[in-house]
Motif scaffolding. Structure first.
Motif, PDB file in Angstrom:
ATOM      1  N   THR A 125       5.803  -9.443   0.413  1.00 21.58           N
ATOM      2  CA  THR A 125       6.573  -8.265   0.848  1.00 21.58           C
ATOM      3  C   THR A 125       6.612  -7.183  -0.219  1.00 21.58           C
ATOM      4  N   GLU A 126       6.016  -7.475  -1.382  1.00 23.95           N
ATOM      5  CA  GLU A 126       6.055  -6.521  -2.492  1.00 23.95           C
ATOM      6  C   GLU A 126       4.718  -5.797  -2.648  1.00 23.95           C
ATOM      7  N   THR A 127       4.797  -4.588  -3.183  1.00 21.78           N
ATOM      8  CA  THR A 127       3.601  -3.830  -3.541  1.00 21.78           C
ATOM      9  C   THR A 127       3.505  -3.813  -5.056  1.00 21.78           C
ATOM     10  N   ILE A 128       2.453  -4.395  -5.592  1.00 20.91           N
ATOM     11  CA  ILE A 128       2.335  -4.549  -7.043  1.00 20.91           C
ATOM     12  C   ILE A 128       0.997  -4.006  -7.540  1.00 20.91           C
ATOM     13  N   TRP A 129       0.928  -3.834  -8.872  1.00 23.33           N
ATOM     14  CA  TRP A 129      -0.326  -3.477  -9.546  1.00 23.33           C
ATOM     15  C   TRP A 129      -0.847  -4.725 -10.243  1.00 23.33           C
ATOM     16  N   ASN A 130      -2.043  -5.132  -9.893  1.00 23.47           N
ATOM     17  CA  ASN A 130      -2.643  -6.307 -10.516  1.00 23.47           C
ATOM     18  C   ASN A 130      -4.121  -6.374 -10.126  1.00 23.47           C
ATOM     19  N   TYR A 131      -4.726  -7.527 -10.352  1.00 24.87           N
ATOM     20  CA  TYR A 131      -6.139  -7.744  -9.997  1.00 24.87           C
ATOM     21  C   TYR A 131      -6.198  -8.640  -8.757  1.00 24.87           C
ATOM     22  N   PRO A 132      -6.354  -8.063  -7.585  1.00 22.11           N
ATOM     23  CA  PRO A 132      -6.275  -8.844  -6.341  1.00 22.11           C
ATOM     24  C   PRO A 132      -7.477  -9.739  -6.073  1.00 22.11           C
ATOM     25  N   PHE A 133      -8.582  -9.529  -6.802  1.00 20.79           N
ATOM     26  CA  PHE A 133      -9.816 -10.254  -6.478  1.00 20.79           C
ATOM     27  C   PHE A 133     -10.137 -11.383  -7.455  1.00 20.79           C
ATOM     28  N   LEU A 134      -9.159 -11.797  -8.259  1.00 23.21           N
ATOM     29  CA  LEU A 134      -9.417 -12.846  -9.241  1.00 23.21           C
ATOM     30  C   LEU A 134      -9.830 -14.157  -8.574  1.00 23.21           C
ATOM     31  N   SER A 135      -9.278 -14.411  -7.411  1.00 29.02           N
ATOM     32  CA  SER A 135      -9.611 -15.645  -6.686  1.00 29.02           C
ATOM     33  C   SER A 135     -10.346 -15.353  -5.383  1.00 29.02           C
ATOM     34  N   GLU A 136     -10.847 -14.138  -5.255  1.00 29.56           N
ATOM     35  CA  GLU A 136     -11.550 -13.722  -4.037  1.00 29.56           C
ATOM     36  C   GLU A 136     -12.959 -13.251  -4.378  1.00 29.56           C
ATOM     37  N   ASP A 137     -13.918 -13.597  -3.538  1.00 27.19           N
ATOM     38  CA  ASP A 137     -15.294 -13.145  -3.718  1.00 27.19           C
ATOM     39  C   ASP A 137     -15.464 -11.802  -3.007  1.00 27.19           C
ATOM     40  N   TYR A 138     -14.962 -10.759  -3.671  1.00 28.97           N
ATOM     41  CA  TYR A 138     -14.979  -9.438  -3.037  1.00 28.97           C
ATOM     42  C   TYR A 138     -16.379  -8.822  -2.991  1.00 28.97           C
ATOM     43  N   LEU A 139     -17.291  -9.334  -3.812  1.00 27.15           N
ATOM     44  CA  LEU A 139     -18.642  -8.768  -3.842  1.00 27.15           C
ATOM     45  C   LEU A 139     -19.414  -9.067  -2.557  1.00 27.15           C
ATOM     46  N   SER A 140     -19.153 -10.197  -1.960  1.00 23.78           N
ATOM     47  CA  SER A 140     -19.863 -10.567  -0.731  1.00 23.78           C
ATOM     48  C   SER A 140     -19.035 -10.327   0.521  1.00 23.78           C
TER      49      SER A 140
END
Length: 203
Positions: A125-140
């Motif tokens: 429910t929160e909006t934060i600043w961080n690295y959302p793709f650390l555990s996600e394969d965003y490249l593919s």
């Protein structure tokens, strides 16, 4: 081709590559083309891979490569006693510095691409600043890119600029590695296309 002339070609090629890397690094301080607070800039940008590795450290090999066309013929820096073989041999050291600098730039860029950009996104429910793709394969999975709410277009910006820096750094590393081989051959063979003899005949 003279080993010195070939080194000059390598030096000329390194110049625009260094400029591109420096410009890319500077643009990365403005994620998505926006001006943001320092705390919202991706951490790897502050390591200055493009500015230091592919930029500042290239200040050492580039002028050496450019000057080898003359240095490997009748001595280095106009000193005939220095010897063309030593000039070519010493260029290996500067080429190694170039490889290290380019390698640093490539490493930082690869880490940044793997990690993904720092951005604003929703976590529960929160909006934060961080690295959302650390555990996600965003490249593919390009659909994940919409997770970043701000800065607008930050994923494309991050990925494209770090990719360019990485590719340019790889090319720089290859060119400097080639000069290591070229310098070694020049030192061993003393290939100079007979320019010393030409100058002697002209006196």
């Amino acid at each position: 081709m003279c080993s010195g002339s070939f080194a000059k070609c390598l030096g000329i090629t390194l110049i625009p590559l260094s400029i591109v890397c420096v410009v890319c690094n500077i643009l990365l301080f403005f994620p998505g083309g926006n001006s943001v607070e320092n705390d919202y800039i991706t951490g790897e940008v502050w390591f200055l891979g493009g500015i230091l590795g592919s930029g500042v450290l290239m200040i050492f090999p580039i002028p050496v490569f450019l000057g080898l066309k003359n240095n490997d013929c009748c001595g280095c820096c106009g000193n005939a006693s220095c010897g063309r073989r030593f000039a070519m041999l010493s260029s290996i050291l500067f080429a190694a510095i170039g490889v290290l600098g380019a390698g640093y730039s490539v490493t930082i860029s690869a880490l940044a691409i793997s990690k993904g950009p720092l951005c604003q996104y929703k976590s529960g429910t929160e909006t934060i600043w961080n690295y959302p793709f650390l555990s996600e394969d965003y490249l593919s999975n390009k659909d994940l890119w919409s997770m970043c709410l701000a800065p607008e277009g930050v994923v494309e910006w991050h990925l494209s600029l770090f990719s360019v820096t990485m590719v340019m750094g790889l090319i720089q590393a290859i060119l400097c590695a080639i000069q290591v081989v070229n310098g070694l051959l020049g030192a061993l063979c003393g290939d100079c296309c007979g320019c010393c003899e030409t100058r002697a005949g002209a006196v």
